[in-house]
Design a protein around this motif. Structure first.
Motif, PDB file in Angstrom:
ATOM      1  N   ASN A 245       0.894  -0.981   0.027  1.00  0.00           N
ATOM      2  CA  ASN A 245      -0.001  -0.302  -0.261  1.00  0.00           C
ATOM      3  C   ASN A 245       0.814   0.987   0.204  1.00  0.00           C
ATOM      4  O   ASN A 245       2.185   0.910   0.486  1.00  0.00           O
ATOM      5  N   ASN A 246       0.120   2.171  -0.243  1.00  0.00           N
ATOM      6  CA  ASN A 246       0.754   3.605  -0.122  1.00  0.00           C
ATOM      7  C   ASN A 246       2.352   3.499   0.667  1.00  0.00           C
ATOM      8  O   ASN A 246       3.322   4.136   0.747  1.00  0.00           O
ATOM      9  N   PHE A 271      -2.361  -2.219  -3.004  1.00  0.00           N
ATOM     10  CA  PHE A 271      -3.941  -1.091  -2.172  1.00  0.00           C
ATOM     11  C   PHE A 271      -3.428   0.082  -2.387  1.00  0.00           C
ATOM     12  O   PHE A 271      -3.598   0.502  -0.921  1.00  0.00           O
ATOM     13  N   PHE A 272      -2.789   0.402  -3.446  1.00  0.00           N
ATOM     14  CA  PHE A 272      -2.468   1.331  -3.852  1.00  0.00           C
ATOM     15  C   PHE A 272      -3.451   2.463  -3.445  1.00  0.00           C
ATOM     16  O   PHE A 272      -4.471   2.260  -4.464  1.00  0.00           O
ATOM     17  N   GLN A 273      -3.472   4.342  -3.177  1.00  0.00           N
ATOM     18  CA  GLN A 273      -4.782   5.404  -3.442  1.00  0.00           C
ATOM     19  C   GLN A 273      -4.607   6.376  -3.671  1.00  0.00           C
ATOM     20  O   GLN A 273      -3.625   6.320  -2.986  1.00  0.00           O
ATOM     21  N   GLY A 274      -4.996   6.332  -5.047  1.00  0.00           N
ATOM     22  CA  GLY A 274      -4.965   7.779  -5.714  1.00  0.00           C
ATOM     23  C   GLY A 274      -3.201   8.406  -5.664  1.00  0.00           C
ATOM     24  O   GLY A 274      -2.354   7.137  -5.875  1.00  0.00           O
TER      25      GLY A 274
END
Length: 276
Positions: A245-246, A271-274
């Motif tokens: 993830n980030n 699970f990366f966001q943005g």
């Protein structure tokens, strides 16, 4: 004429003797006896319903299916036992990632072909005796969710190691870092039974060109930046489905330091966001 007949008879006998010797030489076993016994022990340690190892009989292991020997020494240098296990190799269509969480079985999602693989509760240590191996492929078999054994790190001549979708579980042993001649390493799996707590071992793999850890749980892995920056020879890197993830990967992504020779980078299905 008598002398000529004698010479012809002598020449014929010599030719037949030479042919016999040549044929005899072809039938001689090149197989290293100690390594042949090790392979027999491995065969006895697995359940082989499909007959993958049915050719493993007789004294010349260099003639067995999946086994390749050095012509000069008779030592086993390559062991290719690629299985076809539709359970371990379950295929989820790339067009619909949501299907990965679905419990509904769909026969169209299975690879083409029938089951043909080896089953064992663990990878037998007899393979540690194959000290001259440069190529080892055990992918697609089922080793019963056992750990990757530490003796793998003693096969110091390996340049190719493929343990993908082979039913291994637990932590990736740091002993893999002893394989300094590795150029290709594939530990990918369709599940996340394998995980890492520290990636510092990759620092020793200075010749590595292809690294596939897709499906390995890296959420707890320390020194993950070493995968991105400390293997300058790396051309392909696959980190799909690694629970990244980030917060875990974002701080380490510095495009000015990213591997200079990388041509293929897969970070999909994490699970990366943005933006990074």
């Amino acid at each position: 004429m008598r002398g000529m007949g004698f010479h012809l008879i002598f020449a014929s006998i010599f030719s037949l003797t030479t042919i016999h010797r040549c044929l005899g030489a072809q039938n001689m076993s090149l197989c290293n006896e100690a390594e042949r016994l090790s392979l027999f022990k491995f065969k006895e340690s697995v359940y082989d319903e499909s007959g993958m190892l049915s050719s493993w009989v007789g004294s010349d292991c260099c003639q067995w299916s999946g086994v390749h020997c050095d012509a000069a020494t008779g030592s086993v240098v390559s062991l290719r036992l690629t299985g076809q296990n539709i359970w371990n190799n379950y295929y989820f269509p790339e067009s619909n990632p949501a299907d990965e969480d679905s419990s509904t079985e769909n026969e169209d999602n299975y690879p083409v072909g029938q089951d043909c693989y080896l089953i064992s509760k663990e990878l037998d240590s007899s393979l540690a005796e194959l000290r001259n191996l440069t190529y080892l492929d055990l992918s697609g078999n089922d080793f019963g969710k056992s750990p990757i054994p530490e003796f793998i790190g003693s096969l110091k001549w390996l340049s190719y190691l493929n343990l993908s979708n082979a039913g291994f579980s637990g932590i990736i042993p740091s002993h893999i870092g002893n394989l300094s001649k590795l150029e290709i390493l594939d530990l990918s799996a369709r599940n996340q039974y394998l995980w890492a707590d520290d990636m510092a071992w990759v620092f020793s793999l200075s010749l590595l060109k292809h690294l596939n850890l897709s499906g390995v749980d890296l959420i707890r892995a320390q020194n993950i930046d070493m995968v991105l920056y400390m293997i300058p020879s790396l051309v392909e890197l696959s980190l799909s489905r690694c629970s990244l993830n980030n917060a875990r990967l974002g701080p380490y992504l510095n495009l000015s330091r990213l591997l200079p020779n990388i041509q293929y980078l897969d970070l999909s299905k994490n699970f990366f966001q943005g933006p990074f």
